[in-house]
Write an enzyme that holds these catalytic residues in place. Structure first.
Site, PDB file in Angstrom:
ATOM      1  N   GLU A 131       0.815  -1.220   0.000  1.00 23.66           N
ATOM      2  CA  GLU A 131       0.000   0.000   0.000  1.00 23.66           C
ATOM      3  C   GLU A 131       0.842   1.260   0.000  1.00 23.66           C
ATOM      4  O   GLU A 131       0.492   2.249  -0.647  1.00 23.66           O
ATOM      5  CB  GLU A 131      -0.964  -0.001   1.186  1.00 23.66           C
ATOM      6  CG  GLU A 131      -2.170  -0.927   1.024  1.00 23.66           C
ATOM      7  CD  GLU A 131      -1.874  -2.370   1.394  1.00 23.66           C
ATOM      8  OE1 GLU A 131      -0.720  -2.660   1.779  1.00 23.66           O
ATOM      9  OE2 GLU A 131      -2.791  -3.207   1.303  1.00 23.66           O
ATOM     10  N   HIS A 166     -11.531  -4.308  10.279  1.00 18.44           N
ATOM     11  CA  HIS A 166     -12.153  -4.135   8.958  1.00 18.44           C
ATOM     12  C   HIS A 166     -13.487  -3.409   9.045  1.00 18.44           C
ATOM     13  O   HIS A 166     -14.331  -3.579   8.164  1.00 18.44           O
ATOM     14  CB  HIS A 166     -12.381  -5.498   8.284  1.00 18.44           C
ATOM     15  CG  HIS A 166     -11.149  -6.167   7.766  1.00 18.44           C
ATOM     16  ND1 HIS A 166     -10.232  -6.779   8.583  1.00 18.44           N
ATOM     17  CD2 HIS A 166     -10.666  -6.324   6.507  1.00 18.44           C
ATOM     18  CE1 HIS A 166      -9.253  -7.289   7.847  1.00 18.44           C
ATOM     19  NE2 HIS A 166      -9.482  -7.031   6.595  1.00 18.44           N
TER      20      HIS A 166
END
Ligand SMILES: Cc1ncc(C[n+]2csc(CCOP(=O)(O)OP(=O)(O)O)c2C)c(N)n1
Ligand SMILES: Cc1ncc(C[n+]2csc(CCOP(=O)(O)OP(=O)(O)O)c2C)c(N)n1
Ligand SMILES: [Mg+2]
Ligand SMILES: [Mg+2]
Lengths: 318, 333, 318, 333
Positions: D66, D135
């Protein structure tokens, strides 16, 4: 060794049975959240963890059930956790992606790809400073091998000369992305040299290959010889997570299930060699089947956490 | 108790005393030893200087790998150590934030109460040294936002020592924020070890006309303003929360209950910061006693500028606090 | 080639003179903030940037003056920036650690160690997609070679097959920490193989060595042959930043200054070979001295930014 | 205009139309193509599906790196591309935050106005899918805190399309936050391309008794509550800010000027979040018209729990909004 083998088989069979059952149960819609199954990869968790004991800690991944079982986490508590029950390993607060049991040296499945390797530098450091002879083991996937945290941890483990193992589980894909594409070097093990440690590749369908490589690495680590990177190559049987299509490798998975099976290979080898007779393995299969059945029915019957549980466990002291 | 030492020395003393008391306390960070085995630096601001030789094997240098070593501190904390990791500038949180907020902060909850992660992350924040946009931020509001973390912002040497000792003894992950412009400031600090409990604000100054809540270095700015306010016969009560998480809401609400007026001084960027957090608290829980708008004194919504000419305008100063306090005191609906 | 050499010498001399002057000026207390000097390392910036033009972008480090000068950033604007003046490259808002000139393809010095390599993957991608033939060059230190961002960028550049160069400037230390300790492999170039690209080591006091290695890498990149990692080895002359002690390498720095000097080596070589006569170099030295003198006096005389400047330049549109 | 499509489809359509319009628009992310050259996934939630074949060479898969690919998107933006990068879950910001807040957000200011970084980072946030603590977070308050970023939180398919088109055309870095529980919700969306300007709130419902400001998915929750409130003859005005940075302070203050009462509904963790930000704004600028305490409806200060039994208690629901609105309407000093 016979004991070790018997236990390793039990671990692998338990993982397989656990995962196949979760797969079926998920399909009924009763299991919430994201569930990533380890079926097909059992030899890695079992082969590595066979060398570990209470001094040792492991960090796992989002695909954590296998590592949990291999490190001795209670199977019924795991199943209850997956169902979000108060009797679960994490009292229902964690779910599949966060099963942990620190009393067993299992530092948690991890929802963050590459989250575990730094942590393991710390458990290995603690073992070293406390002189326990313990090691730290980080399991991570081929995809996680491209995360900066993983790569930093490899370097740190070498620089600090830590008793650590880095187990790269290359199952060929990160979600739908092939590791032959995402890993710029030919293998993940190729990276070891750049971080000053040995790198080894093993066949992940062969328990004995994993077991041997891990044994050497654990021995070296316990003896102060520093960290090792082991790349385990295999295939997962199911989709990336439950409920998702795997069109990108249509035939491949079914084919692997048929022809590449660490349990079949293990059975053939130990029965051929006479190390373990077939009926002993059959007994284990039966015991495991019962255990999983009980785990599921108990999980389904168990209570869910309630309002009182919502705000507890954030801090040790408030 | 009439011993005066600097903020830097106070922190060093807290580390020394805790390392003496408890051998599970370890220290790590870039150049914390200095060159891996010398004691050249003691970290970039010299806070850990001298510890390397005093505590063999317990003061570790690290490569510039913040995710790895902050993660290692966290991992070690789950296995019986009490690591104090130095993340030199709080501005570097972005390279290791995951380990802090998704790992350390959440272990206990995600694992159903079966985890203890007694790690301290010491880090330097704030503007004033012409260190520009990537080395001058506050960012403690971000840590305060995250459940599972405790956040400490000591405003002087006395607080620094006592709060760091508490941080090390605390069983939860603690972000310990040291203001870079305070290291060379001095104050009275007892030689003996003492711990200041978290979540208990310090009433720095009593006053009945307006409550000023100020964070970290802003406490001194508020004190300066209060002196001038007193000259105009406005008595300000100054509250130093000391920890932003947990926050001592009671002391703040009680004070506003008396004064009916609130100014919050926060060096952090103005959106979603502690000034808004404390204002909202009072607008919700203390509305009945509020007699004026709540004023917030913060920098503008810009990165921190380099030039001294701009940075001096950027940082909240006593004049701005004074103006805000006068505005709320003079407010008539 | 004579033109190239003359310009390269001018770049190196400008950097050296700039840095020595900033060193002296800093000591007077008039320059605010953190200032990291590049003196001693000139051959790297000059040797690499000699191959670059407007199509190409570079990302620098906290030690950025040399890269700026080599990529053509205006020296007077740089000096004014360091003094925090409105006439500076960044109107006084950035300072030494953030000098940039995007119109020159200079993406900024960077206060974050390892901040640049990911950005350069992007500039290289843009060049590739826009078909300009441009390359991206990330300069980073030995310390930065242990940052996850740097390592991720190496892999990404290979996987995307980008026209990129990664220039690891190993000056022996990150702050006071020796690179022989912090880099677990023998060299940073050893890491290249693990990310599927060539890795080269060059003597950083030798402009010609750097120039040659960079030339090959740039040519390969422009031709679609992918990224290269080049490790440049040398020593910095001054402390990590201005105002700091360097007891950890007491004699070493002075010694290097005496015996390891890219400018001396360059002069010897080009005068011996007759490629450039001494007087040409002397002229450049004199011109540069004048330029730096003017830069400092103009910077000191320039106005500082004011209240109106504080809140501008945060967004393009509000 | 009576065409109904899903939130997911609306986002895909915005991407498609902008990619058609402007060839500098490119898309990247994990499995955005899927397996590097197939179109298996279109990202983990299928938002980018179909783009890979439509726009050859402009939809890129990435390794799980990322920092590298978000950084690459930023770098490409400085060189004339308009990248839209997918950071699958906003919870992963911790592994690449530095590139976002120290690089993209600060370039323009640090470089004295000489930079343009038109990058969009699409990311999925929010609770409700039993995705647990790592999440399910909101985290947009953290991005809102950072000067230099723009932050978008579309509440339905119409907003999603128009705001994403604006985000792509905008010359500043934009964090585009998609709620994971909204992807399968549907609504009327014009087929033609249209852009919704930033910093302009949408008044979802008019009402004179209480102002409810709600963010993202909470807008629908507020609407549900408003229906029930109407049954008790309480008319709520609902404001959807659409972008949290810039924030349309005017519309909020004007509404509170009429109603004298404010409830803010924010799914983010309660400390230093948008609820505190907006409350503080009104306590400062709108105090004169306030007739009751400001209520904030947020989750508790805990990580997001996994079990459905707990997660349902965690997320703000219509009942809680209803209670808060009634409390402020019934408040007597
Ligand atoms: C930092 C981060 N990025 C992305 C994801 C989303 N994600 C979850 S699993 C996964 C694939 C992981 O691949 P690999 O490491 O090979 O493990 P495998 O699933 O094959 O066991 C991705 C991209 C994540 N959880 N964390
Ligand atoms: C992410 C990050 N960590 C730490 C620092 C503090 N720091 C600034 S320069 C530096 C040393 C860098 O060493 P190296 O990469 O070798 O570059 P050099 O200074 O030798 O040119 C450190 C640790 C930083 N700026 N950013
Ligand atoms: Mg994989
Ligand atoms: Mg260096």
């Amino acid at each position: 060794m016979t004991d070790t083998l018997r236990e390793a088989y039990r671990v692998m069979r338990t993982i397989r049975a656990f995962e196949e059952r979760v797969h079926d149960e998920f399909a009924t819609g009763e299991i919430p959240g994201f569930v990533h199954l380890y079926a097909g990869e059992e030899a890695s968790a079992a082969g590595v963890c066979a060398h570990l004991d209470d001094r040792d800690a492991i960090a796992s991944t989002h695909r954590g059930h296998g590592h949990c079982i291999a490190k001795g986490v209670d199977v019924k508590a795991m199943m209850a956790e997956i169902y979000g029950r108060k009797t679960g390993s994490c009292r229902g607060k964690g779910g599949s992606m966060h099963i942990a049991d620190l009393s067993k040296g299992m530092l948690g499945a991890n929802g963050i790809v590459g989250g575990g390797p730094p942590l393991i530098c710390g458990t290995a450091l603690a073992a070293k400073q406390q002189n326990t002879g313990g090691v730290g083991v980080a399991f991570f996937g081929d995809g996680a091998g491209n995360r900066g945290t993983t790569l930093e941890a490899l370097n740190l483990a070498s620089v600090w000369d830590l008793p650590a193992l880095f187990i790269a589980e290359d199952n060929g894909y990160a979600e739908a992305t092939s590791s032959t594409w995402s890993v710029a070097s030919d293998t993940i093990a190729d990276r070891a040299a750049g971080f000053g440690m040995p790198g080894v590749i093993v066949d992940g369908f062969d328990f004995f290959a994993v077991h041997e490589a891990a044994g050497e690495a654990v021995e070296r680590a316990r003896g102060g010889g520093g960290p090792t990177l082991i790349e385990v190559k295999f295939t997962r049987y199911f989709g990336h997570f439950e409920g998702v299509q795997q069109t990108y490798r249509a035939g491949e998975a079914a084919d692997a299930r048929e022809n590449l099976d660490c349990l079949k290979r293990f059975r053939e080898r130990v029965t051929d060699s006479g190390e373990l007779p077939g009926p002993v393995l059959d007994d284990i299969d039966a015991e495991v089947a019962k255990l999983i059945e009980a785990a599921v029915s108990e999980a389904k019957a168990a209570p869910k956490p309630t309002k009182e549980d919502l705000e507890t466990d954030v801090y040790v002291s408030y | 108790m009439a011993r005066t030492i600097s903020y830097r020395e106070a922190i060093n003393e807290a580390l020394t005393q805790e390392m003496e008391r408890d051998e599970s306390v370890i220290v790590m960070g870039e150049d914390n030893a200095g060159g891996a085995g010398d004691d050249a630096w003691g970290g970039v601001v010299g806070v850990t200087k001298g510890l390397f030789h005093k505590f063999p094997g317990r003061v570790l240098d690290t490569p510039i790998s913040e995710s790895a070593f902050v993660g290692a501190a966290i991992g070690a904390a789950t296995r019986g150590q009490r690591p104090v990791a130095e993340l030199v500038f709080i501005d570097f949180m972005g390279v290791c934030f995951d380990q802090i907020f998704n790992q350390a902060a959440k272990f206990r909850y995600m694992f159903g109460g079966n985890a203890r992660t007694p790690v301290v992350i010491r880090t330097m924040y704030g503007a004033g040294l012409r260190a520009a946009a990537q080395h001058s931020q506050c960012l403690y509001p971000i840590f305060t936002h995250i459940p599972g973390l405790k956040v400490v912002v000591p405003s002087n040497p006395y607080e620094a020592k006592g709060l760091l000792i508490q941080a090390i003894r605390d069983d939860d992950p603690v972000i310990f924020c040291e203001h870079k412009a305070l290291y060379d400031t001095s104050g009275d600090v007892p030689e003996d070890s003492y711990a200041i409990p978290f979540g208990e604000a310090n009433v720095v100054r009593d006053g009945g006309d307006v409550t000023i809540v100020a964070i970290g270095r802003m406490v001194a700015v508020a004190e300066e303003a209060a002196k001038e306010l007193a000259a105009s016969e406005i008595e300000a009560e100054i509250i130093d929360p000391r920890t932003t998480s947990p926050l001592d809401t009671e002391t703040i609400l009680e004070s506003v209950g008396n004064t009916g007026r609130l100014v919050v001084v926060d060096e952090a960027s103005p959106r979603c910061n502690l000034a808004t957090d404390i204002s909202a608290l009072v607008a919700k829980e203390g509305f009945g006693s509020l007699r004026a708008p709540i004023e917030m004194v913060t920098p503008p919504h810009t990165p921190v500028p380099f030039s001294d000419a701009l940075e001096d305008l950027y940082i909240p100063d006593a004049q701005k606090v004074l103006n805000a306090a006068k505005a709320v005191v003079e407010y008539r609906r």
